[in-house]
Design a protein around this motif. Structure first.
Motif, PDB file in Angstrom:
ATOM      1  N   LEU A 101      -7.214 -11.594   5.397  1.00  0.00           N
ATOM      2  CA  LEU A 101      -6.757 -10.333   4.809  1.00  0.00           C
ATOM      3  C   LEU A 101      -6.529  -9.270   5.879  1.00  0.00           C
ATOM      4  CD1 LEU A 101      -8.923 -10.073   1.559  1.00  0.00           C
ATOM      5  CD2 LEU A 101      -6.659 -11.070   1.888  1.00  0.00           C
ATOM      6  N   THR A 102      -7.150  -9.455   7.037  1.00  0.00           N
ATOM      7  CA  THR A 102      -6.905  -8.531   8.145  1.00  0.00           C
ATOM      8  C   THR A 102      -5.427  -8.491   8.497  1.00  0.00           C
ATOM      9  OG1 THR A 102      -9.094  -8.998   9.055  1.00  0.00           O
ATOM     10  CG2 THR A 102      -7.507  -7.987  10.532  1.00  0.00           C
ATOM     11  N   GLN A 103      -4.765  -9.644   8.395  1.00  0.00           N
ATOM     12  CA  GLN A 103      -3.346  -9.729   8.731  1.00  0.00           C
ATOM     13  C   GLN A 103      -2.506  -8.845   7.829  1.00  0.00           C
ATOM     14  OE1 GLN A 103      -2.368 -11.422  11.473  1.00  0.00           O
ATOM     15  NE2 GLN A 103      -0.378 -10.410  11.141  1.00  0.00           N
ATOM     16  N   ALA A 104      -2.926  -8.664   6.580  1.00  0.00           N
ATOM     17  CA  ALA A 104      -2.174  -7.805   5.655  1.00  0.00           C
ATOM     18  C   ALA A 104      -2.132  -6.372   6.181  1.00  0.00           C
ATOM     19  CB  ALA A 104      -2.803  -7.856   4.264  1.00  0.00           C
ATOM     20  N   PHE A 105      -3.246  -5.922   6.762  1.00  0.00           N
ATOM     21  CA  PHE A 105      -3.279  -4.567   7.319  1.00  0.00           C
ATOM     22  C   PHE A 105      -2.495  -4.495   8.623  1.00  0.00           C
ATOM     23  CE2 PHE A 105      -6.842  -4.481   4.407  1.00  0.00           C
ATOM     24  CZ  PHE A 105      -6.795  -3.194   3.893  1.00  0.00           C
ATOM     25  N   LEU A 106      -2.553  -5.559   9.417  1.00  0.00           N
ATOM     26  CA  LEU A 106      -1.785  -5.572  10.663  1.00  0.00           C
ATOM     27  C   LEU A 106      -0.288  -5.575  10.390  1.00  0.00           C
ATOM     28  CD1 LEU A 106      -3.884  -8.159  12.748  1.00  0.00           C
ATOM     29  CD2 LEU A 106      -3.879  -5.661  12.945  1.00  0.00           C
ATOM     30  N   ASN A 107       0.124  -6.230   9.299  1.00  0.00           N
ATOM     31  CA  ASN A 107       1.542  -6.261   8.944  1.00  0.00           C
ATOM     32  C   ASN A 107       2.024  -4.939   8.351  1.00  0.00           C
ATOM     33  OD1 ASN A 107       1.720  -8.916   9.783  1.00  0.00           O
ATOM     34  ND2 ASN A 107       1.393  -9.771   7.731  1.00  0.00           N
ATOM     35  N   ASP A 108       1.083  -4.116   7.924  1.00  0.00           N
ATOM     36  CA  ASP A 108       1.433  -2.823   7.329  1.00  0.00           C
ATOM     37  C   ASP A 108       1.645  -1.802   8.452  1.00  0.00           C
ATOM     38  OD1 ASP A 108       1.854  -0.751   5.574  1.00  0.00           O
ATOM     39  OD2 ASP A 108      -0.254  -0.511   5.036  1.00  0.00           O
ATOM     40  N   ASP A 110       3.694   0.566   8.830  1.00  0.00           N
ATOM     41  CA  ASP A 110       3.921   1.955   8.409  1.00  0.00           C
ATOM     42  C   ASP A 110       2.653   2.600   7.858  1.00  0.00           C
ATOM     43  OD1 ASP A 110       6.607   1.821   9.093  1.00  0.00           O
ATOM     44  OD2 ASP A 110       7.192   1.077   7.113  1.00  0.00           O
ATOM     45  N   GLN A 111       1.570   1.836   7.859  1.00  0.00           N
ATOM     46  CA  GLN A 111       0.269   2.319   7.360  1.00  0.00           C
ATOM     47  C   GLN A 111       0.385   2.880   5.939  1.00  0.00           C
ATOM     48  OE1 GLN A 111      -1.235   4.989  10.465  1.00  0.00           O
ATOM     49  NE2 GLN A 111      -2.349   3.267  11.342  1.00  0.00           N
ATOM     50  N   ASN A 112       1.055   2.107   5.091  1.00  0.00           N
ATOM     51  CA  ASN A 112       1.179   2.513   3.695  1.00  0.00           C
ATOM     52  C   ASN A 112      -0.174   2.553   2.995  1.00  0.00           C
ATOM     53  OD1 ASN A 112       4.032   2.788   3.674  1.00  0.00           O
ATOM     54  ND2 ASN A 112       4.247   0.561   3.567  1.00  0.00           N
ATOM     55  N   TYR A 113      -1.137   1.802   3.533  1.00  0.00           N
ATOM     56  CA  TYR A 113      -2.466   1.800   2.910  1.00  0.00           C
ATOM     57  C   TYR A 113      -3.085   3.196   2.951  1.00  0.00           C
ATOM     58  CZ  TYR A 113      -4.547   1.653   7.612  1.00  0.00           C
ATOM     59  OH  TYR A 113      -4.915   1.936   8.897  1.00  0.00           O
ATOM     60  N   CYS A 114      -2.733   3.987   3.965  1.00  0.00           N
ATOM     61  CA  CYS A 114      -3.245   5.366   4.042  1.00  0.00           C
ATOM     62  C   CYS A 114      -2.731   6.192   2.864  1.00  0.00           C
ATOM     63  CB  CYS A 114      -2.835   6.015   5.357  1.00  0.00           C
ATOM     64  SG  CYS A 114      -3.600   5.282   6.819  1.00  0.00           S
ATOM     65  N   THR A 115      -1.445   6.011   2.552  1.00  0.00           N
ATOM     66  CA  THR A 115      -0.863   6.715   1.414  1.00  0.00           C
ATOM     67  C   THR A 115      -1.510   6.275   0.118  1.00  0.00           C
ATOM     68  OG1 THR A 115       1.256   6.900   2.563  1.00  0.00           O
ATOM     69  CG2 THR A 115       1.283   7.196   0.178  1.00  0.00           C
ATOM     70  N   GLU A 162      -6.274 -15.757  -3.685  1.00  0.00           N
ATOM     71  CA  GLU A 162      -5.702 -17.064  -3.360  1.00  0.00           C
ATOM     72  C   GLU A 162      -4.969 -17.020  -2.023  1.00  0.00           C
ATOM     73  OE1 GLU A 162      -3.349 -18.685  -6.466  1.00  0.00           O
ATOM     74  OE2 GLU A 162      -4.895 -18.469  -8.007  1.00  0.00           O
ATOM     75  N   TYR A 163      -4.264 -15.921  -1.784  1.00  0.00           N
ATOM     76  CA  TYR A 163      -3.513 -15.776  -0.541  1.00  0.00           C
ATOM     77  C   TYR A 163      -3.212 -14.294  -0.344  1.00  0.00           C
ATOM     78  CZ  TYR A 163       0.168 -15.804  -4.078  1.00  0.00           C
ATOM     79  OH  TYR A 163       0.921 -15.548  -5.202  1.00  0.00           O
ATOM     80  N   ALA A 164      -2.717 -13.962   0.834  1.00  0.00           N
ATOM     81  CA  ALA A 164      -2.373 -12.573   1.155  1.00  0.00           C
ATOM     82  C   ALA A 164      -0.864 -12.423   1.211  1.00  0.00           C
ATOM     83  CB  ALA A 164      -2.995 -12.171   2.486  1.00  0.00           C
ATOM     84  N   ASP A 165      -0.339 -11.385   0.552  1.00  0.00           N
ATOM     85  CA  ASP A 165       1.079 -11.070   0.613  1.00  0.00           C
ATOM     86  C   ASP A 165       1.244  -9.561   0.510  1.00  0.00           C
ATOM     87  OD1 ASP A 165       0.663 -10.466  -2.043  1.00  0.00           O
ATOM     88  OD2 ASP A 165       1.665 -12.257  -2.821  1.00  0.00           O
ATOM     89  N   GLU A 166       2.459  -9.095   0.199  1.00  0.00           N
ATOM     90  CA  GLU A 166       2.728  -7.656   0.172  1.00  0.00           C
ATOM     91  C   GLU A 166       2.019  -6.949  -0.979  1.00  0.00           C
ATOM     92  OE1 GLU A 166       5.730  -9.748  -2.318  1.00  0.00           O
ATOM     93  OE2 GLU A 166       4.917 -10.004  -0.281  1.00  0.00           O
ATOM     94  N   ARG A 167       1.510  -7.726  -1.936  1.00  0.00           N
ATOM     95  CA  ARG A 167       0.802  -7.114  -3.062  1.00  0.00           C
ATOM     96  C   ARG A 167      -0.701  -7.001  -2.816  1.00  0.00           C
ATOM     97  NH1 ARG A 167       2.910 -11.376  -7.386  1.00  0.00           N
ATOM     98  NH2 ARG A 167       2.360 -12.651  -5.573  1.00  0.00           N
ATOM     99  N   THR A 168      -1.160  -7.543  -1.712  1.00  0.00           N
ATOM    100  CA  THR A 168      -2.604  -7.600  -1.448  1.00  0.00           C
ATOM    101  C   THR A 168      -3.221  -6.214  -1.311  1.00  0.00           C
ATOM    102  OG1 THR A 168      -2.425  -9.764  -0.371  1.00  0.00           O
ATOM    103  CG2 THR A 168      -4.358  -8.416   0.161  1.00  0.00           C
TER     104      THR A 168
END
Length: 276
Positions: A101-108, A110-115, A162-168
């Protein structure tokens, strides 16, 4: 006096402790602590031992007496890291995740998770809840696709994807919102109560000035709100939306009966607010 006041303030903040909390543990008023830290008065010598014990410092350090031996730069760095990690270990809210799941944040990038976190904090504020800073960190002890939401190391929510994607990440932030909403009594601390009431005081100064923490201490409000949270069915939208009448009623009952217990105070407030 200024030097000692600065030292007291420094060691108090190192312990993530408010002036009210230090005052409670010393059995004095928050105003007395404030005067010490502003250099307007000095603590009595009888408080020295208690101050050192509560603030986890030596008398020499508190009084600004220099030791003959100066710690090496490496020791100073290690001590700073130790203090930092001690603070981290007491985070009121954290989101930890496995390596995949770390990869999901690395792929982000634009840091959308902050928003998304800001959106979560804004949505919670509409129910009167102040969400503390969320610490995000990976944890190799978790399963690769597992994430947990914790408060003071207590697991409030756990899920294995189950897996990590853009919805994670959006899913994790949705779970964060729901978890904070359902377990705010666990996350709540006196520092948050202090910040909430101080913010309320900017709009309603007559409600807070001279009342909080003078009549209603942050500890009392913290304990009261935790009690009322367990009666969420008595409130529409959550008890924090009724903070103004709660403070007004609490001030009235405490002034009338200073030795009233938290349980009786909560019962009286619930009875008065039953018409809501």
């Amino acid at each position: 006096m200024n030097a000692l006041g600065n030292q007291i303030s420094f060691f108090r903040q190192n312990q993530n402790m408010t002036q009210e909390e230090l005052a409670d543990r010393l059995g004095i008023t928050a105003q007395a602590v404030s005067k010490w830290e502003r250099g307007l008065s000095l603590p009595d010598a009888t408080f020295l031992q208690s101050l050192c014990r509560i603030l986890h410092c030596s008398a020499d350090s508190l009084l600004g007496i220099q030791n003959q031996e100066t710690p090496s730069p490496h020791s100073q760095t290690v001590n700073q890291e130790v203090m930092k990690q001690l603070c981290v270990s007491q985070e009121p809210l954290s989101l930890t995740f496995g390596l995949d799941l770390t990869q999901a944040f690395l792929n982000d990038t634009d840091q959308n998770y902050c928003t998304l976190i800001d959106d979560c904090r804004l949505k919670l504020s509409q129910t009167g809840i102040l969400m503390p800073v969320v610490r995000l960190r990976d944890d190799c002890s978790l399963s690769p696709n597992e994430f947990q939401i914790l408060s003071y190391h207590r697991v409030l929510y756990s899920e294995c994807l189950e897996y990590a994607d853009e919805r994670t990440i959006p899913h994790m932030m949705k779970c964060l919102y729901q978890t904070v909403s359902e377990h705010y009594d666990v996350i709540l601390n006196r520092d948050l109560v202090c910040r909430i009431t101080q913010n309320l005081g900017t709009e309603y100064p007559a409600l807070i000035s001279g009342i909080v923490p003078e009549v209603l201490s942050y500890r009392l409000l913290y304990q009261l709100l935790k009690k009322l949270w367990k009666h969420e069915s008595s409130f529409r939208g959550g008890c924090f939306l009724y903070l103004i009448p709660i403070i007004e009623l609490a001030e009235e009952f405490v002034t009338r009966t200073p030795d009233i217990t938290i349980d009786k105070l909560a019962d009286k407030i619930l009875a008065e607010l039953s018409f809501f």
